[in-house]
Design a protein around this motif. Structure first.
Motif, PDB file in Angstrom:
ATOM      1  N   HIS A  48     -14.884 -24.167 -34.002  1.00 54.12           N
ATOM      2  CA  HIS A  48     -13.881 -24.726 -34.913  1.00 54.12           C
ATOM      3  C   HIS A  48     -14.280 -26.010 -35.637  1.00 54.12           C
ATOM      4  N   MET A  49     -15.341 -26.659 -35.208  1.00 54.07           N
ATOM      5  CA  MET A  49     -15.737 -27.902 -35.857  1.00 54.07           C
ATOM      6  C   MET A  49     -16.802 -27.642 -36.920  1.00 54.07           C
ATOM      7  N   PRO A  50     -16.804 -28.433 -37.988  1.00 55.38           N
ATOM      8  CA  PRO A  50     -17.821 -28.256 -39.031  1.00 55.38           C
ATOM      9  C   PRO A  50     -19.226 -28.440 -38.450  1.00 55.38           C
ATOM     10  N   PRO A  51     -20.203 -27.753 -38.998  1.00 57.99           N
ATOM     11  CA  PRO A  51     -21.560 -27.825 -38.437  1.00 57.99           C
ATOM     12  C   PRO A  51     -22.189 -29.211 -38.484  1.00 57.99           C
ATOM     13  N   GLU A  52     -21.730 -30.084 -39.385  1.00 54.09           N
ATOM     14  CA  GLU A  52     -22.325 -31.421 -39.465  1.00 54.09           C
ATOM     15  C   GLU A  52     -21.853 -32.346 -38.333  1.00 54.09           C
ATOM     16  N   VAL A  53     -20.846 -31.931 -37.572  1.00 54.09           N
ATOM     17  CA  VAL A  53     -20.387 -32.717 -36.435  1.00 54.09           C
ATOM     18  C   VAL A  53     -21.314 -32.431 -35.260  1.00 54.09           C
ATOM     19  N   PRO A  54     -21.999 -33.462 -34.748  1.00 53.25           N
ATOM     20  CA  PRO A  54     -22.927 -33.226 -33.637  1.00 53.25           C
ATOM     21  C   PRO A  54     -22.220 -32.670 -32.402  1.00 53.25           C
ATOM     22  N   LYS A  99     -27.909 -25.626 -30.546  1.00 50.56           N
ATOM     23  CA  LYS A  99     -26.824 -26.357 -31.217  1.00 50.56           C
ATOM     24  C   LYS A  99     -26.390 -27.601 -30.449  1.00 50.56           C
ATOM     25  N   LEU A 100     -26.673 -27.649 -29.148  1.00 50.79           N
ATOM     26  CA  LEU A 100     -26.264 -28.799 -28.335  1.00 50.79           C
ATOM     27  C   LEU A 100     -27.178 -29.986 -28.612  1.00 50.79           C
ATOM     28  N   LYS A 101     -26.584 -31.079 -29.091  1.00 50.65           N
ATOM     29  CA  LYS A 101     -27.362 -32.287 -29.375  1.00 50.65           C
ATOM     30  C   LYS A 101     -27.508 -33.163 -28.134  1.00 50.65           C
ATOM     31  N   MET A 102     -26.392 -33.385 -27.428  1.00 51.89           N
ATOM     32  CA  MET A 102     -26.405 -34.261 -26.251  1.00 51.89           C
ATOM     33  C   MET A 102     -25.343 -33.818 -25.256  1.00 51.89           C
ATOM     34  N   VAL A 103     -25.535 -34.244 -24.020  1.00 45.94           N
ATOM     35  CA  VAL A 103     -24.470 -34.185 -23.029  1.00 45.94           C
ATOM     36  C   VAL A 103     -24.015 -35.623 -22.810  1.00 45.94           C
ATOM     37  N   ARG A 104     -22.724 -35.768 -22.490  1.00 42.72           N
ATOM     38  CA  ARG A 104     -22.173 -37.109 -22.263  1.00 42.72           C
ATOM     39  C   ARG A 104     -21.749 -37.237 -20.813  1.00 42.72           C
ATOM     40  N   LEU A 105     -22.255 -38.280 -20.165  1.00 43.94           N
ATOM     41  CA  LEU A 105     -21.888 -38.602 -18.797  1.00 43.94           C
ATOM     42  C   LEU A 105     -20.898 -39.755 -18.839  1.00 43.94           C
TER      43      LEU A 105
END
Length: 159
Positions: free
Chosen positions: A22-28, A53-59
């Motif tokens: 659902h989010m635009p592709p430019e949103v990381p 497509k996964l840029k980062m994981v957040r801890l």
């Protein structure tokens, strides 16, 4: 992605896939991975589901669970690398201040970004947590928090 998204969706991978859809592709694609399970396990589940497509994981592990530590970051990095996800970054947040950030940097912890909240405000901090503790009458909470409504006699129901 906030903890609330994971709680409402009921599963971190399901929430990540919905965000992707659902989010635009430019949103990381930066996925929070500490809501339901072990951070390293959730990181791998999300990386497998989103792939490139996964840029980062957040801890953002709460203090009740020992908060984000240098060792935790190193474990998540090692697990991602071993599974072939070397391009997935690690972003950390939760109770960060200059001293904690310096500790991560000086230790060589593989952190790609820091999220700083209450520390940057010029106002006296009011440590407020807007965590979800119940959905449709069903007690639920992220790891480290106690599910269910916490009674507070200072509050008055207005709705």
């Amino acid at each position: 992605m906030p903890h609330a998204l994971m709680l409402v969706m009921g599963d971190t991978v399901k929430a990540a896939l919905s965000f992707e859809k659902h989010m635009p592709p430019e949103v990381p694609r930066v996925c929070l991975v500490d809501t339901f399970k072990d951070e390293a396990e959730e990181s791998l589940r999300v990386a497998e589901a989103l792939g490139e497509k996964l840029k980062m994981v957040r801890l953002d592990t709460p203090t009740e669970r020992g908060r984000v530590t240098i060792d935790l970051v190193k474990e998540v990095r090692a697990r991602l690398d071993l599974a072939g996800f070397k391009k997935v970054g690690i972003f950390i947040s939760g109770g960060l201040d200059p001293q904690r950030i310096t500790q991560f940097v000086e230790s060589g912890a593989p952190v790609d970004g820091f999220g700083v909240g209450h520390y940057i405000s010029g106002a006296e901090p009011n440590d407020f947590k807007g965590d979800i503790h119940e959905i449709d009458g069903r007690p639920i909470a992220k790891r480290g928090r106690i599910p269910g409504i916490t009674p507070n006699p200072r509050l008055t129901r207005i709705m």
